[in-house]
Structures are given as structure tokens and as C-alpha cells.
Scaffold this active site. Structure first.
Site, PDB file in Angstrom:
ATOM      1  N   ASP A  62       0.865  -1.187   0.000  1.00 64.09           N
ATOM      2  CA  ASP A  62       0.000   0.000   0.000  1.00 64.09           C
ATOM      3  C   ASP A  62       0.895   1.229   0.000  1.00 64.09           C
ATOM      4  O   ASP A  62       1.539   1.561   1.000  1.00 64.09           O
ATOM      5  CB  ASP A  62      -0.908  -0.012   1.236  1.00 64.09           C
ATOM      6  CG  ASP A  62      -1.870   1.166   1.231  1.00 64.09           C
ATOM      7  OD1 ASP A  62      -1.688   2.102   0.422  1.00 64.09           O
ATOM      8  OD2 ASP A  62      -2.819   1.145   2.041  1.00 64.09           O
ATOM      9  N   SER A 140      -1.066  14.670 -14.903  1.00 69.07           N
ATOM     10  CA  SER A 140      -2.388  14.744 -15.523  1.00 69.07           C
ATOM     11  C   SER A 140      -2.630  16.132 -16.118  1.00 69.07           C
ATOM     12  O   SER A 140      -2.112  17.135 -15.604  1.00 69.07           O
ATOM     13  CB  SER A 140      -3.468  14.474 -14.481  1.00 69.07           C
ATOM     14  OG  SER A 140      -4.749  14.587 -15.058  1.00 69.07           O
ATOM     15  N   TYR A 150      -7.449  17.249  -6.180  1.00 66.89           N
ATOM     16  CA  TYR A 150      -6.819  16.330  -7.141  1.00 66.89           C
ATOM     17  C   TYR A 150      -5.955  17.115  -8.135  1.00 66.89           C
ATOM     18  O   TYR A 150      -4.822  16.722  -8.435  1.00 66.89           O
ATOM     19  CB  TYR A 150      -7.885  15.514  -7.882  1.00 66.89           C
ATOM     20  CG  TYR A 150      -7.290  14.568  -8.904  1.00 66.89           C
ATOM     21  CD1 TYR A 150      -6.639  13.397  -8.512  1.00 66.89           C
ATOM     22  CD2 TYR A 150      -7.354  14.849 -10.268  1.00 66.89           C
ATOM     23  CE1 TYR A 150      -6.075  12.535  -9.448  1.00 66.89           C
ATOM     24  CE2 TYR A 150      -6.797  13.993 -11.209  1.00 66.89           C
ATOM     25  CZ  TYR A 150      -6.159  12.840 -10.795  1.00 66.89           C
ATOM     26  OH  TYR A 150      -5.600  11.997 -11.721  1.00 66.89           O
ATOM     27  N   LYS A 154      -1.936  16.793  -8.745  1.00 67.42           N
ATOM     28  CA  LYS A 154      -1.352  16.471 -10.052  1.00 67.42           C
ATOM     29  C   LYS A 154      -0.511  17.629 -10.593  1.00 67.42           C
ATOM     30  O   LYS A 154       0.441  17.415 -11.344  1.00 67.42           O
ATOM     31  CB  LYS A 154      -2.455  16.062 -11.039  1.00 67.42           C
ATOM     32  CG  LYS A 154      -2.987  14.659 -10.764  1.00 67.42           C
ATOM     33  CD  LYS A 154      -1.899  13.604 -10.977  1.00 67.42           C
ATOM     34  CE  LYS A 154      -2.332  12.216 -10.610  1.00 67.42           C
ATOM     35  NZ  LYS A 154      -1.292  11.186 -10.829  1.00 67.42           N
TER      36      LYS A 154
HETATM   37  N1  LIG Z   1      -8.048   7.517 -15.803  1.00 62.11           N
HETATM   38  C1  LIG Z   1      -7.872   8.811 -16.070  1.00 62.11           C
HETATM   39  O1  LIG Z   1      -8.744   9.478 -16.688  1.00 62.11           O
HETATM   40  C2  LIG Z   1      -6.577   9.487 -15.660  1.00 62.11           C
HETATM   41  C3  LIG Z   1      -6.296  10.743 -16.226  1.00 62.11           C
HETATM   42  C4  LIG Z   1      -5.120  11.388 -15.880  1.00 62.11           C
HETATM   43  C5  LIG Z   1      -4.254  10.802 -14.973  1.00 62.11           C
HETATM   44  N2  LIG Z   1      -4.550   9.596 -14.414  1.00 62.11           N
HETATM   45  C6  LIG Z   1      -3.595   9.033 -13.453  1.00 62.11           C
HETATM   46  O2  LIG Z   1      -3.159   7.778 -13.942  1.00 62.11           O
HETATM   47  C7  LIG Z   1      -2.765   6.947 -12.853  1.00 62.11           C
HETATM   48  C8  LIG Z   1      -3.413   5.578 -13.001  1.00 62.11           C
HETATM   49  O3  LIG Z   1      -4.826   5.750 -13.002  1.00 62.11           O
HETATM   50  P1  LIG Z   1      -5.814   4.682 -13.668  1.00 62.11           P
HETATM   51  O4  LIG Z   1      -6.814   5.457 -14.420  1.00 62.11           O
HETATM   52  O5  LIG Z   1      -5.053   3.614 -14.351  1.00 62.11           O
HETATM   53  O6  LIG Z   1      -6.513   4.125 -12.343  1.00 62.11           O
HETATM   54  P2  LIG Z   1      -7.095   2.662 -11.978  1.00 62.11           P
HETATM   55  O7  LIG Z   1      -7.607   1.979 -13.192  1.00 62.11           O
HETATM   56  O8  LIG Z   1      -8.035   2.892 -10.843  1.00 62.11           O
HETATM   57  O9  LIG Z   1      -5.797   1.868 -11.458  1.00 62.11           O
HETATM   58  C9  LIG Z   1      -5.119   2.297 -10.310  1.00 62.11           C
HETATM   59  C10 LIG Z   1      -3.986   1.342  -9.984  1.00 62.11           C
HETATM   60  O10 LIG Z   1      -3.287   1.859  -8.835  1.00 62.11           O
HETATM   61  C11 LIG Z   1      -3.301   0.883  -7.786  1.00 62.11           C
HETATM   62  N3  LIG Z   1      -3.409   1.557  -6.500  1.00 62.11           N
HETATM   63  C12 LIG Z   1      -4.418   2.365  -6.064  1.00 62.11           C
HETATM   64  N4  LIG Z   1      -4.182   2.753  -4.800  1.00 62.11           N
HETATM   65  C13 LIG Z   1      -3.004   2.181  -4.425  1.00 62.11           C
HETATM   66  C14 LIG Z   1      -2.248   2.184  -3.217  1.00 62.11           C
HETATM   67  N5  LIG Z   1      -2.684   2.837  -2.122  1.00 62.11           N
HETATM   68  N6  LIG Z   1      -1.082   1.507  -3.175  1.00 62.11           N
HETATM   69  C15 LIG Z   1      -0.650   0.811  -4.268  1.00 62.11           C
HETATM   70  N7  LIG Z   1      -1.315   0.761  -5.423  1.00 62.11           N
HETATM   71  C16 LIG Z   1      -2.490   1.435  -5.500  1.00 62.11           C
HETATM   72  C17 LIG Z   1      -4.548   0.019  -8.100  1.00 62.11           C
HETATM   73  O11 LIG Z   1      -4.474  -1.290  -7.538  1.00 62.11           O
HETATM   74  P3  LIG Z   1      -5.070  -1.641  -6.063  1.00 62.11           P
HETATM   75  O12 LIG Z   1      -6.372  -0.893  -5.914  1.00 62.11           O
HETATM   76  O13 LIG Z   1      -5.212  -3.122  -6.060  1.00 62.11           O
HETATM   77  O14 LIG Z   1      -4.025  -1.182  -5.092  1.00 62.11           O
HETATM   78  C18 LIG Z   1      -4.462  -0.053  -9.623  1.00 62.11           C
HETATM   79  O15 LIG Z   1      -3.493  -0.999 -10.011  1.00 62.11           O
HETATM   80  C19 LIG Z   1      -3.158   7.702 -11.577  1.00 62.11           C
HETATM   81  O16 LIG Z   1      -2.014   8.349 -11.046  1.00 62.11           O
HETATM   82  C20 LIG Z   1      -4.158   8.734 -12.073  1.00 62.11           C
HETATM   83  O17 LIG Z   1      -4.175   9.872 -11.241  1.00 62.11           O
HETATM   84  C21 LIG Z   1      -5.698   8.925 -14.744  1.00 62.11           C
END
Ligand SMILES: NC(=O)c1ccc[n+]([C@@H]2O[C@H](COP(=O)([O-])OP(=O)(O)OC[C@H]3O[C@@H](n4cnc5c(N)ncnc54)[C@H](OP(=O)(O)O)[C@@H]3O)[C@@H](O)[C@H]2O)c1
Length: 259
Positions: A62, A140, A150, A154
Site C-alpha cells: 500500500d 495529468s 486532485y 497532479k
Molecule cells: N483515468 C484517467 O482518466 C486518468 C487521467 C489522468 C491521470 N490519471 C492518473 O493515472 C494513474 C493511473 O490511473 P488509472 O486510471 O489507471 O486508475 P485505476 O484503473 O483505478 O488503477 C489504479 C492502480 O493503482 C493501484 N493503487 C491504487 N491505490 C493504491 C495504493 N494505495 N497503493 C498501491 N497501489 C495502488 C490500483 O491497484 P489496487 O487498488 O489493487 O491497489 C491499480 O493498479 C493515476 O495516477 C491517475 O491519477 C488517470
């Protein structure tokens, strides 16, 4: 021209953008260390990725806790083969800042500020000594607007990563700042964000975001905003007068606040 090879440690590598990085790197023959909290998801991802013929190790940690970050710092320090780090783990934070419950905000800072800062330092030390390595930080486009805490978190990542690229310039360590727009993953549903007001043509796939990023890494670049539409929006957010950017954020926020 950067050649992507070796072993990559990906935080949040079991889902979404992190898993797309894992898949794209496995296709390039890169061995993997995947980090996230949920062991069953890590095991499932590892099983699928091994089909590409690469080694895949999993670390359940975590990253919002000191103990979790220490496990990963130790792994980075102990393994000279890890030459790529993807600081990706994160979660949405759609909460008011004026509240008696700051826990979600502090969790966001621990996970998306403290953890990547510590892992970049751990990786940077080893990579600088070796004279090579790649650090990819997932910021982001949201960090360029004013969408709750958020965006502030970012904005920190976007700036920290640019500063790190500058600090490590000339050392052989390449830092890539990735600024995705809206990407279809579990991110919004996990954070209970109502994303239905976002037009479908704006959404990107995680695979596309990752391919654009790896191509930019290969070209030796330090910053990427995948897709023309988000490049344009990022340009507007950079050069439009700030009151206009805050006004536009308010328009997006209206649609989101209906839960
Ligand atoms: N999706 C978007 O639109 C978007 C846009 C811009 C930027 N981002 C950024 O991209 C990154 C990835 O986002 P995503 O969209 O791929 O999200 P996601 O599909 O929700 O995946 C998040 C990943 O992070 C892990 N995670 C979450 N909390 C954690 C913790 N406390 N410790 C260790 N691992 C953790 C999750 O696994 P577990 O829950 O099993 O730990 C999962 O593998 C993030 O930094 C997000 O801010 C996303």
C-alpha cells in the site's frame, strides 16, 4: 534515441494505465515488477503478462503507507536490473476541501505526492550512479486546471517531474512526464466520479496513452500529452488567462457534482 529494454517496476501495474504500461513493455521484452495492494489482481495480471515470455514479479504494497513505500524502495535499491520506474499508482479525489474529514486528502497526498517523490529519489540515486535509466511519472492534464485538491496534487506531479528531468539532465537518466486527459479505466468509478457528462469522443484508451508515451521516450523526449485533442486543451490551459481556466473548470465541475 532511447532503447527500451531491461526491467520495469510499475506502481499500480495491475489495472488501467499501469497495466497498459505492463502489457506494452512486456511486448517489447521488458521484465516486470508490478506493485499494487490487491494480491489477487496482481497474480491475475502477472499470469497474463507471462504469456509474452517475460519475467513478472509482484509486490503487494500500500503506497499510501510508509511501510508500503519502504518495501518498494528496498526492492529498487536491491536490484540493479530495475532500470525503468513508472510512478503511476493513484486514485481519484472528488471531495470538498472544506470538511471535518481530511483523511481522503491526506491519503491522496501520501499516495500521489509522497510515494512517487520517495520512489523517484530511490530510483534516481541508483540510476544516476549507473549513468542510465528511465523514470516515467504519471501526472495529468487535470493538474493544469482547478478541479479540487486532485488538480493541486497532479500540478505537483507535473512540476516535480519537469524539475526532476532538469536535475537529471546529462546524467543518462531520462525523466518522462506523462499528462493524460480522460482515460477509460476503473479510476472514475472507484472515486465515484460522475463522468457521464464527459463527451465520449474525448475519452482515450489506456493502450493509446501508453503507446504515445513509450514512443516519446524512444524519441528522447521529457513530456507527453497524448492525443491532439488533449494537446490543444493543455495548450489552452497553459496560455489562456487563469480566470478563464478557472471558469472552464467550474463548467466541468457542475456535471460532476451530481452524484
Ligand atoms: N483515468 C484517467 O482518466 C486518468 C487521467 C489522468 C491521470 N490519471 C492518473 O493515472 C494513474 C493511473 O490511473 P488509472 O486510471 O489507471 O486508475 P485505476 O484503473 O483505478 O488503477 C489504479 C492502480 O493503482 C493501484 N493503487 C491504487 N491505490 C493504491 C495504493 N494505495 N497503493 C498501491 N497501489 C495502488 C490500483 O491497484 P489496487 O487498488 O489493487 O491497489 C491499480 O493498479 C493515476 O495516477 C491517475 O491519477 C488517470
Amino acid at each position: 534515441m532511447t532503447v527500451i529494454t531491461g526491467r520495469a517496476l510499475i506502481t499500480g501495474g495491475s489495472a488501467g494505465i499501469g497495466y497498459a504500461f505492463a502489457r506494452a513493455l512486456a511486448r517489447r521484452g521488458v521484465d516486470l515488477v508490478l506493485v499494487s495492494r490487491t494480491e489477487s489482481r496482481l497474480d491475475e495480471a502477472a499470469r497474463e503478462l507471462r504469456e509474452h515470455g517475460v519475467e513478472v514479479e509482484t509486490l503487494a504494497a500500500d503506497l499510501a503507507t510508509d511501510a508500503g513505500v519502504e518495501i518498494v524502495e528496498a526492492r529498487i535499491g536491491a536490484d540493479p536490473q530495475v532500470n525503468i520506474i513508472v510512478n503511476n499508482a493513484g486514485s481519484g479525489l472528488h471531495e470538498p476541501s472544506v470538511t471535518t474529514n481530511l483523511a481522503p486528502h491526506l491519503h491522496g497526498v501520501d499516495l500521489m505526492v509522497k510515494a512517487p517523490m520517495r520512489l523517484a529519489a530511490a530510483a534516481g540515486l541508483v540510476m544516476e550512479q549507473r549513468g542510465s535509466g528511465i523514470i516515467i511519472n504519471v501526472g495529468s492534464v487535470a493538474g493544469m486546471i482547478a478541479m479540487n485538491n486532485y488538480s493541486a496534487i497532479k500540478a505537483w506531479m507535473n512540476t516535480f517531474s519537469d524539475a526532476l528531468a532538469l536535475e537529471l539532465r546529462g546524467t543518462g537518466v531520462q525523466v518522462m512526464t506523462l499528462l493524460p486527459g480522460w482515460v477509460r479505466t476503473e479510476f472514475h468509478s472507484r472515486a465515484k466520479v460522475n463522468a457521464s457528462a464527459i463527451p465520449s469522443w474525448l475519452w482515450l484508451s489506456a493502450d493509446r496513452v501508453v503507446e504515445d508515451t513509450l514512443k516519446a521516450v524512444e524519441k528522447g523526449k521529457n513530456r507527453v500529452v497524448p492525443s491532439k485533442r488533449f494537446k490543444l486543451l493543455a495548450l489552452l490551459a497553459s496560455y489562456a488567462p487563469r480566470p478563464g481556466v478557472v471558469w472552464a473548470t467550474g463548467q466541468i465541475k457542475k456535471g460532476r457534482d451530481e452524484r
